[in-house]
Design a protein around this motif. Sequence first.
Motif, short mmCIF file in Angstrom:
data_model
loop_
_atom_site.label_atom_id
_atom_site.label_comp_id
_atom_site.label_asym_id
_atom_site.label_seq_id
_atom_site.Cartn_x
_atom_site.Cartn_y
_atom_site.Cartn_z
N MET A 41 31.19 -27.12 95.21
CA MET A 41 30.60 -25.78 95.22
C MET A 41 29.96 -25.44 96.55
N SER A 96 24.51 -17.67 96.36
CA SER A 96 24.19 -18.87 95.58
C SER A 96 25.24 -19.07 94.49
N PRO A 97 25.65 -20.32 94.28
CA PRO A 97 26.62 -20.57 93.22
C PRO A 97 26.01 -20.49 91.82
N THR A 98 24.69 -20.55 91.73
CA THR A 98 24.03 -20.56 90.42
C THR A 98 23.42 -19.22 90.04
N LYS A 99 23.19 -18.34 91.04
CA LYS A 99 22.59 -17.04 90.77
C LYS A 99 23.49 -15.95 91.34
#
Length: 128
Positions: A41, A96-99
Amino acid sequence: MLFQVTAVYAALFAIFLLVLSNMVSAQRGRTHLSILHGEDMELAVWIRRHGNFVENVPMALILMGLCEARGMPVLWLNVMGVALLVARLAHVLGLSPTKPVTPFRMVGALGTQLVLLAGAVFLLWSAF
């Protein structure tokens, strides 16, 4: 026409592009992935940061050059250039990969779009 103002921003963005390109290359070296991003990621995010830059900055620089050729005041060319630089830095920090949505990403996207819109509006306005 010398495009003195646009040339300064083109040089700054060339350096910015080199940094992004080298970050992608370094991450490829760490992951041993020469194509795509596999399951990494961090590599995917750096590829997207680079991709978004090359999708937007060239058109913004073209618009700035055309605005400069059409007589846009130096102050406004610098406003466009600084705004684009801030927007592109914010985008790098905000991706961001999470947000999917972060404040920096929103500043980056909106700032870039405003610069593109400002250049387009000035060119259309100055044509008449």
